[in-house]
Scaffold this motif. Structure first.
Motif, short mmCIF file in Angstrom:
data_model
loop_
_atom_site.label_atom_id
_atom_site.label_comp_id
_atom_site.label_asym_id
_atom_site.label_seq_id
_atom_site.Cartn_x
_atom_site.Cartn_y
_atom_site.Cartn_z
N TYR A 1 4.84 22.66 -0.58
CA TYR A 1 4.88 23.54 -1.76
C TYR A 1 6.33 23.74 -2.23
CZ TYR A 1 -0.03 24.64 -1.05
OH TYR A 1 -1.40 24.55 -0.94
N LYS A 2 7.24 23.77 -1.28
CA LYS A 2 8.66 23.89 -1.64
C LYS A 2 9.13 22.64 -2.37
CE LYS A 2 13.16 25.05 0.38
NZ LYS A 2 13.88 25.39 1.65
N ILE A 3 8.65 21.48 -1.91
CA ILE A 3 8.98 20.23 -2.60
C ILE A 3 8.41 20.23 -4.01
CG2 ILE A 3 8.67 17.72 -2.55
CD1 ILE A 3 8.50 17.92 0.51
N GLN A 4 7.18 20.75 -4.14
CA GLN A 4 6.56 20.84 -5.47
C GLN A 4 7.37 21.76 -6.39
OE1 GLN A 4 3.11 23.35 -6.01
NE2 GLN A 4 2.02 21.72 -7.10
N PHE B 1 0.84 -1.20 0.00
CA PHE B 1 0.00 0.00 0.00
C PHE B 1 0.87 1.25 0.00
CE2 PHE B 1 -4.48 -1.24 1.63
CZ PHE B 1 -4.47 -2.38 0.84
N GLY B 2 1.94 1.22 0.80
CA GLY B 2 2.83 2.37 0.88
C GLY B 2 3.54 2.64 -0.44
N ILE B 3 3.95 1.58 -1.13
CA ILE B 3 4.60 1.75 -2.43
C ILE B 3 3.63 2.36 -3.44
CG2 ILE B 3 5.63 0.51 -4.38
CD1 ILE B 3 6.71 -1.52 -2.34
N ALA B 4 2.39 1.85 -3.45
CA ALA B 4 1.38 2.40 -4.35
C ALA B 4 1.09 3.86 -4.02
CB ALA B 4 0.10 1.57 -4.26
N LEU B 5 1.05 4.18 -2.73
CA LEU B 5 0.81 5.57 -2.31
C LEU B 5 1.95 6.47 -2.76
CD1 LEU B 5 -0.81 7.67 -0.74
CD2 LEU B 5 0.32 6.88 1.36
N ALA B 6 3.19 5.98 -2.68
CA ALA B 6 4.34 6.78 -3.13
C ALA B 6 4.24 7.10 -4.61
CB ALA B 6 5.64 6.02 -2.83
N GLN C 1 -1.97 15.96 -0.44
CA GLN C 1 -2.13 15.84 1.01
C GLN C 1 -3.40 15.07 1.35
OE1 GLN C 1 -1.94 20.01 2.03
NE2 GLN C 1 0.24 19.89 2.57
N TYR C 2 -4.48 15.36 0.63
CA TYR C 2 -5.72 14.63 0.85
C TYR C 2 -5.54 13.14 0.57
CZ TYR C 2 -8.38 18.99 1.28
OH TYR C 2 -8.87 20.20 1.70
N ILE C 3 -4.84 12.83 -0.51
CA ILE C 3 -4.60 11.42 -0.86
C ILE C 3 -3.83 10.73 0.26
CG2 ILE C 3 -3.33 9.90 -2.42
CD1 ILE C 3 -3.99 11.86 -4.68
N ALA C 4 -2.77 11.38 0.74
CA ALA C 4 -1.94 10.78 1.80
C ALA C 4 -2.74 10.57 3.08
CB ALA C 4 -0.72 11.67 2.06
N ILE C 5 -3.53 11.56 3.46
CA ILE C 5 -4.29 11.47 4.71
C ILE C 5 -5.38 10.42 4.60
CG2 ILE C 5 -5.87 12.71 6.24
CD1 ILE C 5 -4.28 15.26 5.61
N ILE C 6 -6.12 10.43 3.51
CA ILE C 6 -7.25 9.51 3.35
C ILE C 6 -6.77 8.07 3.25
CG2 ILE C 6 -9.13 8.81 1.82
CD1 ILE C 6 -9.51 11.79 1.16
N SER D 1 0.77 13.03 -8.45
CA SER D 1 -0.14 14.12 -8.07
C SER D 1 0.57 15.38 -7.59
CB SER D 1 -1.09 13.61 -6.98
OG SER D 1 -1.92 14.64 -6.50
N LEU D 2 1.70 15.22 -6.90
CA LEU D 2 2.35 16.36 -6.25
C LEU D 2 2.74 17.48 -7.21
CD1 LEU D 2 3.30 17.57 -3.61
CD2 LEU D 2 5.45 16.30 -3.84
N PRO D 3 3.28 17.20 -8.39
CA PRO D 3 3.64 18.32 -9.28
C PRO D 3 2.46 19.19 -9.69
CG PRO D 3 4.73 16.29 -9.98
CD PRO D 3 3.72 15.91 -8.94
N SER D 4 1.26 18.63 -9.71
CA SER D 4 0.10 19.39 -10.17
C SER D 4 -0.71 20.00 -9.03
CB SER D 4 -0.81 18.49 -11.02
OG SER D 4 -1.25 17.37 -10.27
N SER D 5 -0.76 19.33 -7.86
CA SER D 5 -1.58 19.85 -6.77
C SER D 5 -1.08 19.35 -5.42
CB SER D 5 -3.04 19.44 -6.96
OG SER D 5 -3.83 19.84 -5.85
#
Length: 266
Positions: free
Chosen positions: A219-222, A62-67, A82-87, A73-77
């Motif tokens: 945002y800095k990572i993005q 699950f963690g690999i798929a989440l990564a 964050q919602y994906i990670a939390i949910i 997703s991170l480059p665009s939003s």
């Protein structure tokens, strides 16, 4: 041209990931410590060890798929990531919390896969000790499930070094010494002590990782990702421009060559 910048970045992330995998080495070292407690303790330790290794592959997957999903997703939003990670983490913790409860409720079934519950003898001693540590084993399964998910988030954010340093501190600087002391050096040390402090170590890892993620500037990572993409696109455009020029020159040669041949033939 050889891209040394991206190669250095790749090697850096790779080394961080290698250090993070010291968590697996910790398990092997723990087995050596438990072996000093005797045959019965080692036999008991093998039972949850096998179960944990098999069950934990699911949250790690699950963690690999989440990564992977976070990387897309991170480059665009940032907000959506964050919602994906939390949910995903919340739902997974609930799911694997339920699995941990099932492991405890049906502990007799899982233990008897490996050893018989006889009235006397070595099997009885192994069964009793396994049942004694099983609450800690069940809780550890929840602990390792959360760890697998958080490790995926760390990869998605490019924080392999953070994960590696946190693992080394909590497992090798804190966990291993205190486990060795409470189980081997201290009087009346037992397998129960080893599993207790192992849970504490992973609670420390998970808590520290969550703190790192909360305090990180996503945002800095993005921006860093987008900046890297811009550099890659610029290099690609330059290469494409060079290719176009070469192709144009080739076309010019190709179109002029027949004329030269015609002239020479005339």
């Amino acid at each position: 041209m050889f891209d040394t910048v991206n190669l250095k970045l790749f090697v850096s992330l790779g080394l961080g990931g290698v250090i993070a995998q010291s968590e697996w080495v910790f398990w092997e070292a723990l087995g050596l410590i438990v072996g000093k407690l005797g045959i019965i303790a080692m036999s008991v330790h093998t039972i949850p060890n096998q179960i944990v290794m098999n069950v934990s592959t699911i949250p790690i997957a699950f963690g690999i798929a989440l990564a992977v999903r976070m990387g897309i997703s991170l480059p665009s939003s940032v907000r959506r990531t964050q919602y994906i990670a939390i949910i995903v983490t919340s739902i997974s913790v609930i799911l694997f919390g339920f699995v941990a409860i099932l492991l405890y409720v049906f502990r007799s079934f899982f233990i008897t896969i490996f050893v018989n519950n006889d009235d006397s003898g070595t099997d009885k001693a192994v069964y009793d000790l396994a049942e004694e540590i099983w609450p800690l084993v069940s809780f550890y399964n929840l602990n390792i499930a959360l760890f697998g998910l958080l490790a995926g988030i760390s990869s998605g954010l490019g924080k392999q070094w953070d994960l590696g340093v946190i693992n080394v501190f909590w497992l090798w600087c804190f966990g291993m010494p205190i486990i060795y002391y409470t189980t081997i050096v201290k009087d009346n040390g037992s397998l129960n002590d080893a599993w207790f402090w192992m849970n504490i170590s992973y609670i420390g890892i998970n808590g520290t990782l969550i703190l790192v993620f909360v305090c990180s500037d996503w945002y800095k990572i993005q921006d860093k990702i987008l900046y890297q993409d811009d550099d890659d696109n610029e290099n690609t455009d330059n290469k494409n421009g060079s290719i176009i020029v070469v192709q144009q020159q080739s076309n010019n040669v190709a179109t002029s060559k027949p004329a030269m041949e015609t002239t020479s033939l005339l």
